[in-house]
Design a protein around this motif. Structure first.
Motif, PDB file in Angstrom:
ATOM      1  N   ILE A 209      39.825  37.024  37.994  1.00  0.00           N
ATOM      2  CA  ILE A 209      39.965  38.087  36.573  1.00  0.00           C
ATOM      3  C   ILE A 209      39.619  37.708  35.139  1.00  0.00           C
ATOM      4  N   LEU A 210      40.353  36.399  34.878  1.00  0.00           N
ATOM      5  CA  LEU A 210      40.265  36.390  33.886  1.00  0.00           C
ATOM      6  C   LEU A 210      39.072  35.775  33.338  1.00  0.00           C
ATOM      7  N   ALA A 211      37.957  35.481  34.607  1.00  0.00           N
ATOM      8  CA  ALA A 211      36.132  34.946  34.408  1.00  0.00           C
ATOM      9  C   ALA A 211      35.457  36.233  33.956  1.00  0.00           C
ATOM     10  N   ARG A 212      35.940  37.262  34.696  1.00  0.00           N
ATOM     11  CA  ARG A 212      35.465  38.497  34.720  1.00  0.00           C
ATOM     12  C   ARG A 212      36.322  39.457  34.668  1.00  0.00           C
ATOM     13  N   PRO A 213      37.079  39.501  32.799  1.00  0.00           N
ATOM     14  CA  PRO A 213      38.201  40.601  32.299  1.00  0.00           C
ATOM     15  C   PRO A 213      37.043  42.485  32.518  1.00  0.00           C
ATOM     16  N   ALA A 214      35.501  41.668  32.738  1.00  0.00           N
ATOM     17  CA  ALA A 214      34.997  43.404  32.914  1.00  0.00           C
ATOM     18  C   ALA A 214      35.592  44.200  34.169  1.00  0.00           C
ATOM     19  N   ASN A 215      35.494  43.683  34.534  1.00  0.00           N
ATOM     20  CA  ASN A 215      35.525  44.046  36.463  1.00  0.00           C
ATOM     21  C   ASN A 215      36.859  43.859  36.812  1.00  0.00           C
ATOM     22  N   LEU A 216      37.789  44.478  36.535  1.00  0.00           N
ATOM     23  CA  LEU A 216      39.185  44.969  37.328  1.00  0.00           C
ATOM     24  C   LEU A 216      39.506  44.836  38.908  1.00  0.00           C
ATOM     25  N   ASP A 217      38.808  44.544  39.588  1.00  0.00           N
ATOM     26  CA  ASP A 217      38.729  44.978  40.855  1.00  0.00           C
ATOM     27  C   ASP A 217      38.588  42.956  41.024  1.00  0.00           C
ATOM     28  N   ALA A 218      38.446  42.181  40.159  1.00  0.00           N
ATOM     29  CA  ALA A 218      37.775  41.352  40.794  1.00  0.00           C
ATOM     30  C   ALA A 218      39.269  40.263  41.126  1.00  0.00           C
ATOM     31  N   TYR A 220      42.669  39.295  41.413  1.00  0.00           N
ATOM     32  CA  TYR A 220      43.943  38.026  40.232  1.00  0.00           C
ATOM     33  C   TYR A 220      44.854  37.340  41.504  1.00  0.00           C
ATOM     34  N   VAL A 221      44.552  35.919  41.284  1.00  0.00           N
ATOM     35  CA  VAL A 221      45.800  35.716  42.831  1.00  0.00           C
ATOM     36  C   VAL A 221      45.518  35.881  44.170  1.00  0.00           C
ATOM     37  N   TYR A 222      44.108  35.814  44.568  1.00  0.00           N
ATOM     38  CA  TYR A 222      43.456  36.030  45.536  1.00  0.00           C
ATOM     39  C   TYR A 222      43.800  37.427  46.115  1.00  0.00           C
ATOM     40  N   HIS A 223      44.554  38.218  45.541  1.00  0.00           N
ATOM     41  CA  HIS A 223      44.141  40.366  45.981  1.00  0.00           C
ATOM     42  C   HIS A 223      43.674  40.788  44.860  1.00  0.00           C
ATOM     43  N   SER A 224      43.697  42.246  44.753  1.00  0.00           N
ATOM     44  CA  SER A 224      43.913  43.058  43.814  1.00  0.00           C
ATOM     45  C   SER A 224      44.667  42.943  43.114  1.00  0.00           C
ATOM     46  N   ALA A 225      44.421  42.394  41.671  1.00  0.00           N
ATOM     47  CA  ALA A 225      45.088  42.999  40.800  1.00  0.00           C
ATOM     48  C   ALA A 225      46.289  44.064  41.097  1.00  0.00           C
ATOM     49  N   PRO A 226      47.163  44.519  40.439  1.00  0.00           N
ATOM     50  CA  PRO A 226      48.225  45.973  40.110  1.00  0.00           C
ATOM     51  C   PRO A 226      48.050  46.011  39.019  1.00  0.00           C
ATOM     52  N   PRO A 227      48.257  47.589  39.041  1.00  0.00           N
ATOM     53  CA  PRO A 227      48.259  48.141  37.622  1.00  0.00           C
ATOM     54  C   PRO A 227      48.417  47.920  36.020  1.00  0.00           C
ATOM     55  N   GLU A 228      49.864  46.820  36.347  1.00  0.00           N
ATOM     56  CA  GLU A 228      50.063  46.252  35.026  1.00  0.00           C
ATOM     57  C   GLU A 228      49.709  45.486  34.714  1.00  0.00           C
ATOM     58  N   VAL A 229      48.620  44.376  35.574  1.00  0.00           N
ATOM     59  CA  VAL A 229      48.084  43.315  34.798  1.00  0.00           C
ATOM     60  C   VAL A 229      46.141  44.311  34.637  1.00  0.00           C
ATOM     61  N   ARG A 230      46.745  44.988  35.173  1.00  0.00           N
ATOM     62  CA  ARG A 230      44.531  45.556  34.057  1.00  0.00           C
ATOM     63  C   ARG A 230      45.230  46.090  33.522  1.00  0.00           C
ATOM     64  N   GLU A 231      46.078  46.596  33.217  1.00  0.00           N
ATOM     65  CA  GLU A 231      46.605  46.762  31.964  1.00  0.00           C
ATOM     66  C   GLU A 231      46.617  45.871  30.646  1.00  0.00           C
ATOM     67  N   ARG A 232      46.701  44.757  31.079  1.00  0.00           N
ATOM     68  CA  ARG A 232      47.193  43.858  30.202  1.00  0.00           C
ATOM     69  C   ARG A 232      46.240  43.237  29.815  1.00  0.00           C
ATOM     70  N   ILE A 233      45.419  42.824  31.397  1.00  0.00           N
ATOM     71  CA  ILE A 233      43.967  42.671  31.065  1.00  0.00           C
ATOM     72  C   ILE A 233      42.790  43.384  30.075  1.00  0.00           C
ATOM     73  N   LYS A 234      43.284  44.561  30.377  1.00  0.00           N
ATOM     74  CA  LYS A 234      42.881  45.832  28.890  1.00  0.00           C
ATOM     75  C   LYS A 234      42.663  45.484  27.544  1.00  0.00           C
ATOM     76  N   ARG A 235      44.477  45.503  27.216  1.00  0.00           N
ATOM     77  CA  ARG A 235      44.783  44.473  26.449  1.00  0.00           C
ATOM     78  C   ARG A 235      44.408  42.790  25.846  1.00  0.00           C
ATOM     79  N   ILE A 236      44.853  42.674  26.243  1.00  0.00           N
ATOM     80  CA  ILE A 236      43.391  41.017  26.003  1.00  0.00           C
ATOM     81  C   ILE A 236      42.171  40.967  25.879  1.00  0.00           C
TER      82      ILE A 236
END
Length: 318
Positions: A209-218, A220-236
């Motif tokens: 997910i950090l390699a493809r931050p525009a794709n929040l479905d990428a 995250y630790v081999y699973h789909s990212a939970p909502p709070e991680v997606r929000e942090r990706i947007k802020r980063i």
């Protein structure tokens, strides 16, 4: 590219290394020829460390082909690490199976010596089995000059700490637990440095997910990212834009700049991806970038990976 000490082994390695997961298992790498070109680009970028494993599908065979084709153009100080624990049988850490695993790795890679072997995913077994089976086998192979250095790899931070505190391991691989999103492995890294154990930090992109931050479905630790991680990706992502830095480059730079990490390993499915990682490893980043990320998108510091996995979320097979 600069090099730095690999713990107390006497080897100097580059701050980034090629991880073979995509080359062995990704549908993006469909041929041996592609694999050879990625390995060739790795060497051209000045990288001398490659991490592979039997668990990574076709990775060892393809790396062996690449090493044969590239020949003398490979770095003189090339350092290859592989792992034991998944072959011939998965999660088998017995002495007999470990010897068979190493022998097959030597055959596939076309090597007379494996520079390092890590016992893979030790959480899949118990400490007594690992220490009296796989470790003893690797020590005997070390005496036979078939294995150079012995390490341990896995997930849970406390478990890996207990392994390195035995004094039997020269290196430790931690994955998905020290990056811009998650820094639970901090205590493990500190303890390893106190003990003179080399730290290999794997998956600085948090599995994707950090390699493809525009794709929040990428992944995250081999699973789909939970909502709070997606929000942090947007802020980063927003913070990186303010500093005119790409998120993938920042993800690599964050790990490489940590003096307590011997090498950061990351996957690449194209020559361009490994060259970009090498460029990020050589780049300089403003300290204000890290401060802003820590302030506005603070990392998770608790090793709760297994808990949130059990709570659901699509699993990705990479």
């Amino acid at each position: 590219m600069k090099t730095q000490p690999y713990g107390g082994t006497g080897h100097d390695i580059t701050p980034v290394g090629l991880g073979m997961v995509p080359i062995g298992r990704s549908p993006r790498v469909t041929s041996d020829e592609q694999a050879v070109e990625i390995v060739r680009a790795t060497f051209e970028a000045g990288i001398n460390f490659i991490d592979t494993a039997p668990y990574y599908g076709d990775a060892e065979r393809r790396l062996g082909i690449a090493l044969k084709e590239i020949g003398d153009d490979a770095p003189d100080d090339l350092f290859i690490n592989t792992k034991a624990g998944y072959r011939p049988n998965p999660f088998d850490y017995s002495e007999e199976q470990t010897v068979a695993c190493v022998e097959k790795s030597l055959e596939l890679l076309g090597l007379d010596l494996l520079h390092a072997v890590h016992i893979h995913d030790v959480e899949r077994s118990d400490m007594e089995t690992v220490m009296n089976g796989a470790l003893k086998a690797l020590q005997k192979l070390q005496d036979q000059r078939l294995v150079g250095h012995i390490g341990v790899s896995g997930g849970p931070v406390e478990l890996l700490t207990s392994y390195i505190e035995t004094g039997e391991f020269e290196s430790v691989i931690t994955h998905n637990r020290f990056n811009l999103l998650d820094q639970q492995a901090g205590p493990l890294i500190d303890r390893a440095n106190e003990l003179g154990v080399a730290v290999i930090n794997a998956a600085p992109f948090a599995s994707g997910i950090l390699a493809r931050p525009a794709n929040l479905d990428a992944p995250y630790v081999y699973h789909s990212a939970p909502p709070e991680v997606r929000e942090r990706i947007k802020r980063i992502s927003a913070i990186c834009r303010e500093f005119d830095v790409e998120v993938p480059a920042a993800a690599v730079g964050f790990s490489v700049e940590k003096e307590k990490i011997a090498v950061t390993i990351l996957g690449a499915a194209t020559p361009a991806e490994i060259k970009a990682a090498a460029a990020a490893a050589d780049a300089e980043f403003p300290p204000e970038l890290w401060a802003a990320i820590e302030r506005e998108a603070p990392p998770n510091m608790v090793d709760n990976v297994e808990n949130w996995r059990k709570q659901g979320g699509q699993s990705f097979i990479l």
